[in-house]
Design a protein around this motif. Structure first.
Motif, mmCIF file in Angstrom:
data_model
loop_
_atom_site.group_PDB
_atom_site.id
_atom_site.type_symbol
_atom_site.label_atom_id
_atom_site.label_comp_id
_atom_site.label_asym_id
_atom_site.label_seq_id
_atom_site.Cartn_x
_atom_site.Cartn_y
_atom_site.Cartn_z
ATOM 1 N N LEU A 1 10.457 2.806 2.614
ATOM 2 C CA LEU A 1 11.451 3.701 2.024
ATOM 3 C C LEU A 1 11.996 4.714 3.027
ATOM 4 O O LEU A 1 13.049 5.317 2.785
ATOM 5 C CB LEU A 1 10.846 4.428 0.821
ATOM 6 C CG LEU A 1 10.492 3.532 -0.375
ATOM 7 C CD1 LEU A 1 9.938 4.365 -1.525
ATOM 8 C CD2 LEU A 1 11.716 2.744 -0.833
ATOM 9 N N ALA A 2 11.313 4.864 4.134
ATOM 10 C CA ALA A 2 11.815 5.763 5.178
ATOM 11 C C ALA A 2 12.896 5.107 6.030
ATOM 12 O O ALA A 2 13.504 5.763 6.884
ATOM 13 C CB ALA A 2 10.669 6.219 6.069
ATOM 14 N N ALA B 1 5.924 8.035 -2.454
ATOM 15 C CA ALA B 1 6.509 7.390 -1.282
ATOM 16 C C ALA B 1 7.999 7.675 -1.172
ATOM 17 O O ALA B 1 8.542 7.806 -0.073
ATOM 18 C CB ALA B 1 6.265 5.880 -1.348
ATOM 19 N N ALA B 2 8.694 7.785 -2.326
ATOM 20 C CA ALA B 2 10.137 8.045 -2.325
ATOM 21 C C ALA B 2 10.460 9.445 -1.860
ATOM 22 O O ALA B 2 11.529 9.687 -1.282
ATOM 23 C CB ALA B 2 10.707 7.803 -3.718
ATOM 24 N N THR C 1 0.843 -1.189 0.000
ATOM 25 C CA THR C 1 0.000 0.000 0.000
ATOM 26 C C THR C 1 0.888 1.253 0.000
ATOM 27 O O THR C 1 2.079 1.179 0.342
ATOM 28 C CB THR C 1 -0.906 0.033 1.237
ATOM 29 O OG1 THR C 1 -0.090 0.202 2.402
ATOM 30 C CG2 THR C 1 -1.704 -1.268 1.362
ATOM 31 N N PRO C 2 0.344 2.419 -0.355
ATOM 32 C CA PRO C 2 1.146 3.647 -0.280
ATOM 33 C C PRO C 2 1.767 3.877 1.098
ATOM 34 O O PRO C 2 2.929 4.298 1.207
ATOM 35 C CB PRO C 2 0.145 4.744 -0.643
ATOM 36 C CG PRO C 2 -0.832 4.061 -1.552
ATOM 37 C CD PRO C 2 -0.969 2.665 -0.994
ATOM 38 N N ALA C 3 1.003 3.586 2.143
ATOM 39 C CA ALA C 3 1.539 3.768 3.501
ATOM 40 C C ALA C 3 2.672 2.794 3.771
ATOM 41 O O ALA C 3 3.678 3.151 4.398
ATOM 42 C CB ALA C 3 0.425 3.583 4.531
ATOM 43 N N GLN C 4 2.533 1.549 3.316
ATOM 44 C CA GLN C 4 3.602 0.569 3.513
ATOM 45 C C GLN C 4 4.845 0.939 2.710
ATOM 46 O O GLN C 4 5.965 0.806 3.196
ATOM 47 C CB GLN C 4 3.101 -0.826 3.125
ATOM 48 C CG GLN C 4 2.083 -1.403 4.103
ATOM 49 C CD GLN C 4 1.469 -2.696 3.611
ATOM 50 O OE1 GLN C 4 1.385 -2.956 2.405
ATOM 51 N NE2 GLN C 4 1.018 -3.523 4.538
ATOM 52 N N LEU C 5 4.650 1.396 1.478
ATOM 53 C CA LEU C 5 5.779 1.846 0.665
ATOM 54 C C LEU C 5 6.542 2.969 1.366
ATOM 55 O O LEU C 5 7.777 2.943 1.455
ATOM 56 C CB LEU C 5 5.288 2.349 -0.698
ATOM 57 C CG LEU C 5 5.253 1.384 -1.864
ATOM 58 C CD1 LEU C 5 4.647 2.067 -3.085
ATOM 59 C CD2 LEU C 5 6.650 0.868 -2.179
ATOM 60 N N TYR D 1 15.018 -8.023 12.902
ATOM 61 C CA TYR D 1 14.091 -7.215 12.105
ATOM 62 C C TYR D 1 14.653 -5.803 11.984
ATOM 63 O O TYR D 1 15.120 -5.226 12.970
ATOM 64 C CB TYR D 1 12.705 -7.173 12.746
ATOM 65 C CG TYR D 1 12.023 -8.521 12.794
ATOM 66 C CD1 TYR D 1 11.565 -9.139 11.634
ATOM 67 C CD2 TYR D 1 11.838 -9.180 14.010
ATOM 68 C CE1 TYR D 1 10.935 -10.380 11.684
ATOM 69 C CE2 TYR D 1 11.204 -10.406 14.067
ATOM 70 C CZ TYR D 1 10.763 -11.004 12.899
ATOM 71 O OH TYR D 1 10.150 -12.231 12.945
ATOM 72 N N TRP D 2 14.609 -5.259 10.790
ATOM 73 C CA TRP D 2 15.201 -3.957 10.543
ATOM 74 C C TRP D 2 14.551 -2.883 11.409
ATOM 75 O O TRP D 2 13.334 -2.696 11.388
ATOM 76 C CB TRP D 2 15.067 -3.597 9.057
ATOM 77 C CG TRP D 2 15.757 -2.309 8.703
ATOM 78 C CD1 TRP D 2 15.158 -1.129 8.355
ATOM 79 C CD2 TRP D 2 17.165 -2.072 8.658
ATOM 80 N NE1 TRP D 2 16.112 -0.175 8.109
ATOM 81 C CE2 TRP D 2 17.354 -0.720 8.279
ATOM 82 C CE3 TRP D 2 18.285 -2.864 8.907
ATOM 83 C CZ2 TRP D 2 18.614 -0.164 8.142
ATOM 84 C CZ3 TRP D 2 19.548 -2.306 8.763
ATOM 85 C CH2 TRP D 2 19.690 -0.966 8.384
#
Length: 525
Positions: free
Chosen positions: A106-107, A127-128, A98-102, A380-381
């Motif tokens: 990416l953050a 998202a980028a 989803t956009p929120a997950q992307l 986990y990152w």
């Protein structure tokens, strides 16, 4: 030994050096068959060199991070190998985020995004944000058409053992996907990406990977894992054109090995039962690995009967890679009860069944499965709390429940967190699913838990009927009670023509739970 993992040989070159060297030895051999295009190992090395030159020009190197939004193509594979060659941390942006997950992914300290979409999707660009977004064709390949060897001694892997190498995203079923981190030490030691497979079981499995069906996404941890077995074993990865028409596709492309989720296997069995026109010839298939979710014993038996001795069942996790494998030899010559298991521990894998205090239980007793393997994640990152819960003294807590029998075969009961609590009594959904699916009117079953004012929670079963049968709730309840001694479970039984599937390829229990809450029309209950 870090985090309890066996350290790799200090003289062993970092991933992907073994792959680079293997491709150099056989440059004319076909690595990929992309639709009608054959791409040799030498041509893949040329793509890797050009991609590496472009990534270096963008400032990438050891310790830097790149996110890849690429399709399943030789070029998409080449850019990932190039990033690893430079020692980068690679995160694959799987389809369906989803956009929120992307934005969340990416953050997480990403330096550059690479995409092969033309033009890049607006949601990816949003998202980028300020991150550079490079196009694989124009910014990497076209910009460096005559790139020579990298500075230094040619194509030499520069990954540092303790640096993060690969971040595999989990399904995100809890909202945000977790990033399972493999460092270069683990990726170099990975069972399927080693040049010399010293384990006899690995060698036997690799022999079947002459033409491996590669589809879905390279961000899939299991697909990437088995791609290594194919390429390092001298095989060809076959990338088909859509649509994926199983099982005819296997015959038409002369596939010898493929991976398949349980829902896809059911579609294949449906097609083989129907048998329109001439029968599908699957005699060339050597390895069919079914994984991702529990497989009912009667379905496994039918798959072996209809497909033949190529059928394997595997169990593993994104956090660990493949942990166990049930082979055709196990099914044909193994001990009684092997068919109800997920096989024996895989190469360099240790399993331990533990109680709630983390102490080992006797053989045959049920508890949580703990695993130790050099291929395991380091954590986990950017999630120290969750990492501390999952990693204990070199072991990975799988959160799966089961037991090991006297012959070392692993039998799964369910997820330690996939439970329903009815009148303060804990019931594992996995055990309920197996009991429901064992009823002769049921082909497959999935159980979800929903709040209930009378009992706290209630179990709701969704089933696909066996061919020509109509399940009755009372009969299924009696069967479950006879199997498990659980009176009154499940609370409801909903018959579906098919079960919704999540982007991961697994049954979508969130969608099933939504049906319970909405009392979706159209289902027979």
């Amino acid at each position: 030994m870090e985090n309890g993992r066996k350290a790799s040989n200090s003289t062993e070159a970092a991933f992907p050096q073994a792959l680079i060297d293997a491709f150099r030895r056989h440059p004319a051999s076909v690595a990929f068959e992309h639709r009608s295009r054959a791409v040799t190992r030498g041509e893949v090395l040329a793509l890797v060199t050009r991609c590496a030159a472009g990534l270096r020009a963008a400032g990438l190197g050891p310790g830097r991070a790149v996110a890849l939004a690429t399709e399943v193509t030789p070029e998409g594979f080449a850019v990932q190998i190039a990033a690893h060659l430079l020692g980068c941390r690679v995160t694959g942006l799987r389809p369906g985020l989803t956009p929120a997950q992307l934005a969340h992914v990416l953050a997480a300290d990403v330096d550059v995004v690479v995409t092969d979409a033309a033009p890049p999707p607006p949601e990816l660009l949003r998202a980028a944000g300020d991150l550079p977004v490079l196009r694989l064709d124009s910014d990497l390949l076209a910009a460096h058409p005559h790139a020579g060897p990298l500075p230094g001694d040619g194509l030499v892997a520069r990954g540092r053992p303790d640096d993060a190498a690969l971040v595999h995203l989990t399904s995100g079923s809890t909202g945000r996907p977790k990033g399972c981190v493999l460092d270069y030490r683990a990726l170099t030691a990975y069972w399927s990406w080693q040049a010399a497979h010293g384990d006899e079981r690995i060698a036997r499995l690799a022999a079947g990977y002459r033409r491996f069906l590669l589809f879905g996404t390279l961000t899939s941890a299991v697909m990437f894992e088995h791609l290594g077995l194919c390429l390092l074993g001298g095989g060809t990865a076959v990338i088909p054109a859509p649509p994926l028409e199983f099982p005819r596709l296997v015959e038409r492309l002369r596939i010898t090995a493929l991976l398949m989720t349980v829902p896809r296997l059911h579609h294949v069995l449906d097609a083989l039962r129907a048998g329109p026109g001439r029968a599908t010839d699957l005699s060339g298939l050597r390895v069919l690995i079914v994984a991702g979710s529990p497989l009912a014993p009667h379905t496994l038996a039918e798959a072996v009967r209809r497909i033949g001795p190529a059928v394997h069942q595997a169990y593993g996790q994104t956090e660990t890679g493949m942990l166990t494998l049930l082979t055709p030899d196990d099914l044909a010559h193994g001990p009684e009860g092997a068919a109800t298991s997920v096989g024996r521990p895989w190469a360099r894998t240790e399993l331990s069944v533990r109680d709630a205090e983390g102490l080992p239980v006797p053989t045959g007793a049920t508890g949580e499965i703990w695993a130790r393997t050099p291929c395991a994640m380091t954590g986990y990152w950017r999630d120290e709390a969750e990492s501390a819960q999952a990693l204990r003294d070199g072991w990975v807590r799988t959160r799966d429940v089961g037991h090991l029998d006297a012959r070392g075969f692993l039998h799964l009961t369910g997820r330690s967190r996939d439970i329903v609590i009815v009148n303060a009594v804990v019931h594992y959904c996995g055990a309920l699913e197996r009991a429901v699916a064992a009823h002769p009117d049921v082909d497959r079953a999935y159980v979800v838990a929903a709040p209930d004012r009378r009992t706290g929670e209630a179990a709701h079963a969704f089933v696909v009927a066996a061919p020509g049968r109509t399940p009755a709730l009372d009969a299924v309840r009696e069967h479950v009670e006879a199997e498990l001694g659980v009176a009154g479970l499940p609370s409801t039984l909903t018959v579906l023509t098919d079960v919704p599937v999540a982007p991961s390829g697994k049954p979508d229990k969130r969608a099933l739970l939504a049906r319970v809450r909405a009392k979706a029309p159209g289902a027979v209950t």
